[in-house]
Design an enzyme around this catalytic site. Structure first.
Site, short mmCIF file in Angstrom:
data_model
loop_
_atom_site.label_atom_id
_atom_site.label_comp_id
_atom_site.label_asym_id
_atom_site.label_seq_id
_atom_site.Cartn_x
_atom_site.Cartn_y
_atom_site.Cartn_z
N LYS A 22 0.84 -1.21 0.00
CA LYS A 22 0.00 0.00 0.00
C LYS A 22 0.87 1.26 0.00
O LYS A 22 0.74 2.12 -0.87
CB LYS A 22 -0.90 0.02 1.25
CG LYS A 22 -1.55 1.38 1.51
CD LYS A 22 -2.48 1.37 2.70
CE LYS A 22 -1.86 1.56 4.05
NZ LYS A 22 -1.59 2.96 4.43
N ASN A 23 1.77 1.36 0.98
CA ASN A 23 2.49 2.62 1.15
C ASN A 23 3.49 2.91 0.04
O ASN A 23 3.74 4.07 -0.28
CB ASN A 23 3.12 2.68 2.55
CG ASN A 23 2.06 2.83 3.63
OD1 ASN A 23 0.91 3.18 3.34
ND2 ASN A 23 2.40 2.54 4.88
N ARG A 92 -4.11 9.89 3.68
CA ARG A 92 -2.82 10.49 4.01
C ARG A 92 -1.95 10.63 2.75
O ARG A 92 -1.30 11.64 2.53
CB ARG A 92 -2.11 9.55 5.01
CG ARG A 92 -1.01 10.20 5.77
CD ARG A 92 -1.61 10.97 6.90
NE ARG A 92 -0.67 11.88 7.49
CZ ARG A 92 -1.05 13.02 8.04
NH1 ARG A 92 -2.30 13.37 8.06
NH2 ARG A 92 -0.16 13.81 8.57
N CYS A 116 -5.77 7.96 8.86
CA CYS A 116 -6.20 7.37 10.12
C CYS A 116 -5.83 8.27 11.31
O CYS A 116 -4.76 8.87 11.33
CB CYS A 116 -5.55 6.00 10.32
SG CYS A 116 -6.26 4.73 9.27
N ARG A 121 -0.05 13.65 13.96
CA ARG A 121 0.31 13.62 12.55
C ARG A 121 0.48 15.00 11.88
O ARG A 121 -0.18 15.31 10.88
CB ARG A 121 -0.68 12.77 11.75
CG ARG A 121 -0.86 11.38 12.31
CD ARG A 121 -1.58 10.46 11.37
NE ARG A 121 -0.68 9.83 10.41
CZ ARG A 121 -1.06 8.95 9.50
NH1 ARG A 121 -2.34 8.60 9.42
NH2 ARG A 121 -0.21 8.41 8.67
N ILE A 123 2.35 17.96 9.58
CA ILE A 123 3.16 17.84 8.36
C ILE A 123 4.13 19.03 8.24
O ILE A 123 4.46 19.47 7.16
CB ILE A 123 2.28 17.66 7.09
CG1 ILE A 123 1.20 18.72 6.98
CG2 ILE A 123 1.68 16.29 7.03
CD1 ILE A 123 0.46 18.67 5.62
N ASP A 124 4.59 19.47 9.41
CA ASP A 124 5.54 20.60 9.41
C ASP A 124 6.87 20.24 8.75
O ASP A 124 7.50 21.09 8.12
CB ASP A 124 5.76 21.10 10.86
CG ASP A 124 6.15 19.98 11.82
OD1 ASP A 124 5.59 18.86 11.68
OD2 ASP A 124 6.98 20.18 12.70
N ILE A 322 5.80 5.96 18.20
CA ILE A 322 5.61 6.84 17.03
C ILE A 322 4.25 7.56 17.07
O ILE A 322 4.20 8.78 16.98
CB ILE A 322 5.72 6.03 15.71
CG1 ILE A 322 6.92 5.08 15.73
CG2 ILE A 322 5.75 6.98 14.50
CD1 ILE A 322 8.27 5.67 15.50
N1 EPU Z 1 6.08 13.85 12.15
C1 EPU Z 1 6.14 15.17 12.52
N2 EPU Z 1 6.05 16.11 11.53
C2 EPU Z 1 5.94 15.80 10.21
C3 EPU Z 1 5.88 14.44 9.84
C4 EPU Z 1 5.96 13.48 10.84
O1 EPU Z 1 6.24 15.49 13.69
O2 EPU Z 1 5.88 16.69 9.38
C5 EPU Z 1 6.16 12.80 13.18
C6 EPU Z 1 4.83 12.02 13.28
O3 EPU Z 1 3.92 12.64 14.12
C7 EPU Z 1 5.30 10.67 13.80
C8 EPU Z 1 6.68 10.52 13.16
O4 EPU Z 1 7.10 11.83 12.77
O5 EPU Z 1 5.45 10.69 15.18
C9 EPU Z 1 6.71 9.61 11.95
O6 EPU Z 1 5.64 9.91 11.05
P1 EPU Z 1 5.76 9.68 9.47
O7 EPU Z 1 5.81 11.00 8.81
O8 EPU Z 1 6.85 8.71 9.20
O9 EPU Z 1 4.38 9.00 9.16
P2 EPU Z 1 3.50 9.22 7.88
O10 EPU Z 1 4.35 9.51 6.71
O11 EPU Z 1 2.37 10.14 8.20
C10 EPU Z 1 3.63 6.77 7.03
C11 EPU Z 1 2.65 5.68 6.68
C12 EPU Z 1 2.03 5.14 7.95
C13 EPU Z 1 3.14 4.63 8.89
C14 EPU Z 1 4.18 5.72 9.14
C15 EPU Z 1 5.38 5.25 9.94
C16 EPU Z 1 1.78 6.27 4.50
C17 EPU Z 1 0.68 6.83 3.70
N3 EPU Z 1 1.61 6.24 5.83
O12 EPU Z 1 2.88 7.78 7.69
O13 EPU Z 1 1.21 4.06 7.57
O14 EPU Z 1 2.58 4.23 10.11
O15 EPU Z 1 4.66 6.24 7.89
O16 EPU Z 1 6.05 4.25 9.27
O17 EPU Z 1 2.78 5.81 3.98
C18 EPU Z 1 -0.56 2.53 7.87
O18 EPU Z 1 -0.19 1.97 6.82
O19 EPU Z 1 -1.45 2.04 8.63
C19 EPU Z 1 0.03 3.81 8.25
C20 EPU Z 1 -0.51 4.59 9.15
#
Ligand code: EPU
Length: 413
Positions: A22-23, A92, A116, A121, A123-124, A322
């Site tokens: 998926k990701n 997302r 989710c 979460r 996105i800064d 996380i």
């Molecule tokens: N974070 C920040 N600021 C940001 C981005 C992230 O503080 O701008 C923090 C988050 O709050 C978190 C950590 O950094 O504590 C890691 O978050 P990450 O950005 O890696 O997560 P994501 O990109 O939002 C993706 C997957 C998630 C998976 C996470 C961790 C996708 C679409 N989503 O999310 O997948 O849990 O990476 O590996 O690829 C799932 O498949 O169920 C799922 C939630």
């Protein structure tokens, strides 16, 4: 309203083939927009999140087809880089349109992403990366406008490893000057995107957690084919089932992406055979399994909830580092008889017996965990929120039925 009725206590044995990731698919689909040649991508799972990415393509009037897990992109130029639509807010992965459209067209107007509710979460980091590349950002209630005149050569250091921010920084840098990402995410799905981009001609190097994108890429293949990697989280889901119910033969995988999970399980007494492109997982009496979630190569957060029913049976400890809300699955398992204490991001399970009852899932992995719990419990479980599962697992009910599971949909007025 409809529910899933899961008959507990049935044997679950046999073989299953894991679908495409998926990701990985979400970022590779968006990445296609960077290019103007034909691209064929195989092994793209037919799941709700992927369908929503295609809804966004339709909204952008992108010429593509999707049939039998193969996505074909025909590479025409976009008429507009306005990405404003309700479908952006549903997932997302829609935030990858920020990086891809900024990278190709130097401008994007886009809604904030959904996804989710597993924690804050923010996105800064994504915005910080775009700004480092020279972009200006204007924030509105519902959307953000990101644009750049000329990309900067830059070094971007992430405070924490973020899969999404790393992907967006890579996408936006494809035609920039030279971008160095420090403390970048090297999750297998990021590496899959990098393999896709390198194959088409983008110049990227990875050393440890440093990724360098040489944006002066010129040679881009015009008829390019790629196969998305398998979904390691789906593989982990069948590992969890196999440990209680198996043996399950989990095929179509490369266990190296799951090394930490498999080694932790084997250390806790799990019987797992590692074969070529396959794991065979046998019912095992686990002893003191401890799960601590961290970025790759450590134990993935996406598997923590999935393993919580296994811990409810055998006892053990989970620490979620996380996403803060992901520990709450323990509270639903409690309704099923799990003996568990939760404290902030930690759950401590004593060995217990699960009994079917009414439970509610609130996110993809949480709902999947409750489906697993229902399958291994005594009696019937009624699961509300099963729709989340369909966002990320291809043909999952049939795969479980093929192993011997009994699941039916119940409609209520
Ligand atoms: N974070 C920040 N600021 C940001 C981005 C992230 O503080 O701008 C923090 C988050 O709050 C978190 C950590 O950094 O504590 C890691 O978050 P990450 O950005 O890696 O997560 P994501 O990109 O939002 C993706 C997957 C998630 C998976 C996470 C961790 C996708 C679409 N989503 O999310 O997948 O849990 O990476 O590996 O690829 C799932 O498949 O169920 C799922 C939630």
């Amino acid at each position: 309203m409809s529910f899933l009725k899961i008959k507990g206590g049935k044997a679950l044995t046999g073989s299953v083939n894991v679908s495409g990731s998926k990701n990985s698919s979400l970022c590779i689909i968006a990445a296609c927009l960077l290019f103007n040649g034909k691209i064929v991508v195989h092994n793209v799972p037919d799941i709700v999140d992927v369908r929503i990415m295609f809804d966004i393509f339709k909204m952008l009037k992108v010429n593509y087809t999707y049939l039998d897990n193969t996505f074909t992109y025909f590479g025409d130029k976009l008429i507009s880089s306005d990405c404003v639509d309700e479908c952006i807010k549903r997932i997302r992965g829609s935030y990858y349109f920020m990086g891809a459209l900024l990278g190709r067209y130097k401008r994007v107007l886009i809604n904030y992403p959904g996804g989710c509710q597993i924690g804050k979460r923010p996105i800064d980091y994504h915005f910080m990366a775009f700004e480092s590349l020279g972009a200006s950002l204007s924030f509105y209630d519902d959307e953000v406008l990101i644009k750049v005149d000329e990309f900067n050569s830059c070094i971007i250091e992430f405070e924490n490893q973020s899969l999404g921010a790393t992907v967006n920084a890579i996408l936006a840098s494809t035609y920039a000057v030279k971008t160095t990402l420090i403390n970048a995410s090297i999750e297998p799905e990021v590496m899959d995107l990098i393999a896709f981009l390198k194959g088409i001609g983008v110049l990227i190097n990875v050393v440890g957690n440093t990724i360098v994108i040489d944006g002066k890429t010129e040679v881009i293949k015009t008829n390019y084919t790629y196969k998305v990697m398998y979904d390691r989280i789906e593989a982990g889901t069948f590992i969890a089932l196999g440990l209680i119910k198996g043996p399950i033969f989990i095929g179509n995988i490369d266990y190296r992406h799951l090394k930490k999970v498999v080694y932790d399980l084997i250390k806790a007494n799990a019987k797992i055979d590692i074969r070529e492109n396959m794991l065979v997982v046998y019912p095992s009496k686990l002893e003191s399994l401890e799960i601590d979630t961290f970025p790759y190569p450590l134990f993935p957060t996406d598997l923590q909830q999935i393993f919580s029913p296994v811990l409810a049976i055998h006892g053990g400890r989970i620490k979620e580092n996380i996403f803060e809300n992901r520990i709450s699955t323990a509270l639903e398992l409690k309704k099923m008889g799990a003996i568990v204490e939760t404290k902030e991001r930690e759950a401590i399970y004593q060995p217990s017996t699960l009994t079917g009852c009414y439970v509610e899932g609130h996110d993809l992995r949480g709902s999947m965990a409750l489906l697993i719990a229902g399958l291994i419990a005594n009696g019937d479980t009624i699961l509300k929120g099963y729709e989340f599962i369909e966002r990320g697992y291809e043909d999952i009910y049939n795969k479980i039925r093929m192993l011997g599971g009994e699941i039916e949909f119940v409609k209520c007025k």
